[in-house]
Design a protein around this motif. Structure first.
Motif, PDB file in Angstrom:
ATOM      1  N   TRP A   1      28.332  37.837  44.571  1.00  0.00           N
ATOM      2  CA  TRP A   1      27.611  38.830  43.776  1.00  0.00           C
ATOM      3  C   TRP A   1      27.750  38.530  42.284  1.00  0.00           C
ATOM      4  N   MET A   2      28.973  38.270  41.842  1.00  0.00           N
ATOM      5  CA  MET A   2      29.211  38.040  40.425  1.00  0.00           C
ATOM      6  C   MET A   2      28.550  36.752  39.941  1.00  0.00           C
ATOM      7  N   ARG A   3      28.436  35.770  40.816  1.00  0.00           N
ATOM      8  CA  ARG A   3      27.742  34.540  40.425  1.00  0.00           C
ATOM      9  C   ARG A   3      26.258  34.795  40.219  1.00  0.00           C
ATOM     10  N   ASP A   4      25.686  35.702  41.010  1.00  0.00           N
ATOM     11  CA  ASP A   4      24.262  36.001  40.891  1.00  0.00           C
ATOM     12  C   ASP A   4      23.964  37.011  39.784  1.00  0.00           C
ATOM     13  N   ALA A   5      24.941  37.854  39.455  1.00  0.00           N
ATOM     14  CA  ALA A   5      24.724  38.884  38.438  1.00  0.00           C
ATOM     15  C   ALA A   5      24.453  38.231  37.084  1.00  0.00           C
TER      16      ALA A   5
ATOM     17  N   LYS B   1      29.131  34.986  30.689  1.00  0.00           N
ATOM     18  CA  LYS B   1      30.231  35.172  31.634  1.00  0.00           C
ATOM     19  C   LYS B   1      30.826  33.828  32.028  1.00  0.00           C
ATOM     20  N   LEU B   2      32.049  33.887  32.512  1.00  0.00           N
ATOM     21  CA  LEU B   2      32.715  32.711  33.068  1.00  0.00           C
ATOM     22  C   LEU B   2      33.629  33.191  34.187  1.00  0.00           C
ATOM     23  N   LEU B   3      33.430  32.641  35.381  1.00  0.00           N
ATOM     24  CA  LEU B   3      34.277  32.968  36.522  1.00  0.00           C
ATOM     25  C   LEU B   3      35.355  31.907  36.633  1.00  0.00           C
ATOM     26  N   TYR B   4      36.607  32.295  36.402  1.00  0.00           N
ATOM     27  CA  TYR B   4      37.702  31.328  36.427  1.00  0.00           C
ATOM     28  C   TYR B   4      37.839  30.702  37.817  1.00  0.00           C
ATOM     29  N   PRO B   5      37.960  29.393  37.920  1.00  0.00           N
ATOM     30  CA  PRO B   5      38.110  28.723  39.232  1.00  0.00           C
ATOM     31  C   PRO B   5      39.560  28.735  39.706  1.00  0.00           C
ATOM     32  N   ASN B   6      40.142  29.932  39.742  1.00  0.00           N
ATOM     33  CA  ASN B   6      41.552  30.048  40.109  1.00  0.00           C
ATOM     34  C   ASN B   6      41.779  31.389  40.798  1.00  0.00           C
ATOM     35  N   LEU B   7      42.240  31.360  42.033  1.00  0.00           N
ATOM     36  CA  LEU B   7      42.448  32.575  42.818  1.00  0.00           C
ATOM     37  C   LEU B   7      43.901  33.009  42.740  1.00  0.00           C
ATOM     38  N   ASP B   8      44.109  34.302  42.488  1.00  0.00           N
ATOM     39  CA  ASP B   8      45.458  34.875  42.522  1.00  0.00           C
ATOM     40  C   ASP B   8      45.807  35.158  43.981  1.00  0.00           C
ATOM     41  N   PRO B   9      46.738  34.397  44.590  1.00  0.00           N
ATOM     42  CA  PRO B   9      47.014  34.571  46.018  1.00  0.00           C
ATOM     43  C   PRO B   9      47.664  35.917  46.345  1.00  0.00           C
ATOM     44  N   LYS B  10      48.340  36.511  45.391  1.00  0.00           N
ATOM     45  CA  LYS B  10      49.002  37.799  45.656  1.00  0.00           C
ATOM     46  C   LYS B  10      47.994  38.936  45.745  1.00  0.00           C
ATOM     47  N   GLU B  11      46.974  38.899  44.880  1.00  0.00           N
ATOM     48  CA  GLU B  11      45.983  39.969  44.851  1.00  0.00           C
ATOM     49  C   GLU B  11      44.671  39.574  45.519  1.00  0.00           C
ATOM     50  N   ALA B  12      44.525  38.299  45.868  1.00  0.00           N
ATOM     51  CA  ALA B  12      43.282  37.780  46.449  1.00  0.00           C
ATOM     52  C   ALA B  12      42.096  38.074  45.533  1.00  0.00           C
ATOM     53  N   THR B  13      42.299  37.862  44.239  1.00  0.00           N
ATOM     54  CA  THR B  13      41.246  38.106  43.263  1.00  0.00           C
ATOM     55  C   THR B  13      41.062  36.900  42.350  1.00  0.00           C
ATOM     56  N   LEU B  14      39.851  36.788  41.821  1.00  0.00           N
ATOM     57  CA  LEU B  14      39.560  35.850  40.753  1.00  0.00           C
ATOM     58  C   LEU B  14      39.341  36.647  39.476  1.00  0.00           C
ATOM     59  N   THR B  15      39.346  35.956  38.365  1.00  0.00           N
ATOM     60  CA  THR B  15      39.119  36.613  37.082  1.00  0.00           C
ATOM     61  C   THR B  15      37.783  36.165  36.511  1.00  0.00           C
TER      62      THR B  15
ATOM     63  N   ASN C   1      32.919  47.559  38.257  1.00  0.00           N
ATOM     64  CA  ASN C   1      34.259  46.970  38.259  1.00  0.00           C
ATOM     65  C   ASN C   1      35.005  47.443  37.021  1.00  0.00           C
ATOM     66  N   TYR C   2      36.261  47.045  36.958  1.00  0.00           N
ATOM     67  CA  TYR C   2      37.096  47.455  35.834  1.00  0.00           C
ATOM     68  C   TYR C   2      37.756  46.220  35.220  1.00  0.00           C
ATOM     69  N   GLY C   3      38.028  46.306  33.932  1.00  0.00           N
ATOM     70  CA  GLY C   3      38.663  45.188  33.248  1.00  0.00           C
ATOM     71  C   GLY C   3      39.395  45.652  32.018  1.00  0.00           C
ATOM     72  N   TYR C   4      39.813  44.711  31.197  1.00  0.00           N
ATOM     73  CA  TYR C   4      40.513  45.043  29.961  1.00  0.00           C
ATOM     74  C   TYR C   4      40.216  43.974  28.916  1.00  0.00           C
ATOM     75  N   VAL C   5      40.339  44.372  27.662  1.00  0.00           N
ATOM     76  CA  VAL C   5      40.009  43.489  26.544  1.00  0.00           C
ATOM     77  C   VAL C   5      41.177  42.548  26.261  1.00  0.00           C
ATOM     78  N   VAL C   6      40.852  41.290  26.037  1.00  0.00           N
ATOM     79  CA  VAL C   6      41.844  40.309  25.593  1.00  0.00           C
ATOM     80  C   VAL C   6      41.255  39.552  24.410  1.00  0.00           C
ATOM     81  N   ALA C   7      42.124  38.951  23.621  1.00  0.00           N
ATOM     82  CA  ALA C   7      41.672  38.187  22.461  1.00  0.00           C
ATOM     83  C   ALA C   7      41.012  36.887  22.908  1.00  0.00           C
TER      84      ALA C   7
ATOM     85  N   PHE D   1      37.286  40.628  43.601  1.00  0.00           N
ATOM     86  CA  PHE D   1      37.738  40.306  44.951  1.00  0.00           C
ATOM     87  C   PHE D   1      36.861  39.199  45.549  1.00  0.00           C
ATOM     88  N   GLU D   2      37.434  38.487  46.504  1.00  0.00           N
ATOM     89  CA  GLU D   2      36.722  37.347  47.098  1.00  0.00           C
ATOM     90  C   GLU D   2      35.361  37.746  47.651  1.00  0.00           C
TER      91      GLU D   2
END
Length: 334
Positions: A196-200, A219-233, A46-52, A190-191
């Protein structure tokens, strides 16, 4: 692997007559491979970016107004250490509070009134005046019109809203300081990949700007879905003591689940036909191969896991499957 010399195609009818199950025979050398067990984990990129890290961001917002006398933190992105002077300023409110503190001290020397002195000191503390400056009032028995603001944490100045001679009001944000000893990497998931990410439980993160590969299982999987992209963070926490990583950097994230034992075959040993998967297993006699329906799923880009149809140690064709497939169709084997 081994190479098997195939019999002439003219012998095919005799072989079919002699065996209970039909086989495929070819006029070229064939490489074979055995079904084997491997103990490994799945991997996904997957791909991501650094945040503070939000817990390492600090706003310097005085509880009083005033005027800048001397600015030490005079450049954006300047690194400051905890306790280092940021700015010296004049504040009428702080100046009066310091005078009240000194007057209370002088008064209580004549008439004991501990509560009065503590109240005057408490007012300075609530205004955010540094403890060293409060102690100096009684030590030197005089009041300086200036007061200094010190860095509450070590970090980089990402926001600076004053210059030399600036005036400001209470609650104005003068500086934003960010400590980069730890950072987050935020990954869009993606949904379909949420399970997979929960088990990783093992993540490797790499960047173009440094050869170092960072590993983490925080890790922390945010409990919030972006409806436009159908993705979680998903957020990964990385240690960054040398400050080689900074907000905005692009990251490649390789995630792995817990290692398990799988029956495997190279993807080159499996052919798909009419929605089903087949492998060509070595027959009883030299140069004989028969199609076997198998149930497989990808383990990685080069390997299948075998769910049904073959057992450990079974030997199958590893190359030239398209020719095997053609011959099998011509002879009506499947």
């Amino acid at each position: 692997m081994k190479k098997s010399t195939l019999l002439l195609a003219l012998l095919l009818p005799l072989v079919l007559f002699a065996k209970e199950k039909p086989t495929v025979e070819q006029l070229f050398s064939v490489e074979t491979v055995k079904v084997k067990k491997v103990h490994t984990s799945h991997a996904k990129k997957n791909y991501g970016y650094v945040v503070a890290d939000e817990a390492r961001i600090y706003d310097v917002s005085p509880r009083f107004g005033g005027f800048v006398e001397k600015l030490y933190a005079d450049k954006i992105y300047k690194y400051v250490k905890k306790g280092e002077a940021l700015v010296t300023l004049y504040s009428p409110e702080v100046y009066k509070a310091k005078e009240d503190y000194l007057n209370s001290y002088n008064y209580t020397k004549v008439r004991k009134n501990k509560g009065m002195l503590e109240s005057a000191k408490r007012k300075l503390e609530l205004l955010g005046v540094d403890d060293r400056e409060i102690a100096t009032v009684l030590k030197e028995k005089k009041v300086s019109p200036n007061t200094t603001i010190y860095a509450p944490i070590s970090g980089y100045i990402f926001t600076k809203n004053i210059v030399a001679g600036s005036a400001f009001m209470a609650k104005n944000k003068l500086f934003e300081i960010i400590n980069l000893n730890e950072v987050w990497v935020e990954v869009k998931v993606f949904e379909d990949d949420v399970k997979w990410m929960r088990d990783a439980n093992d993540f490797s993160v790499s960047f173009k700007t440094t050869p170092k590969v960072y590993t983490t299982n925080n890790k922390l999987l945010y409990p919030n879905l972006d409806p436009k992209e159908a993705t979680l963070t998903m957020r990964l926490r990385l240690q960054n003591p040398d400050h080689a990583l900074f907000p905005g950097m692009y990251a490649n994230v390789l995630s792995k689940d817990k290692a398990k034992t799988y029956l495997t075959l190279p993807q080159s040993a499996v052919i798909r036909k009419d929605g089903k998967y087949y492998a060509f297993m070595v027959g009883e006699f030299e140069g004989e191969y028969e199609p076997v329906e198998v149930s497989v799923k990808p383990l990685n880009n080069q390997t299948y896991t075998v769910l049904e149809g073959l057992s450990e140690g079974d030997e199958v064709v590893n190359n030239a499957l398209f020719m095997m497939d053609s011959d099998a169709q011509i002879n009506g084997l499947y």
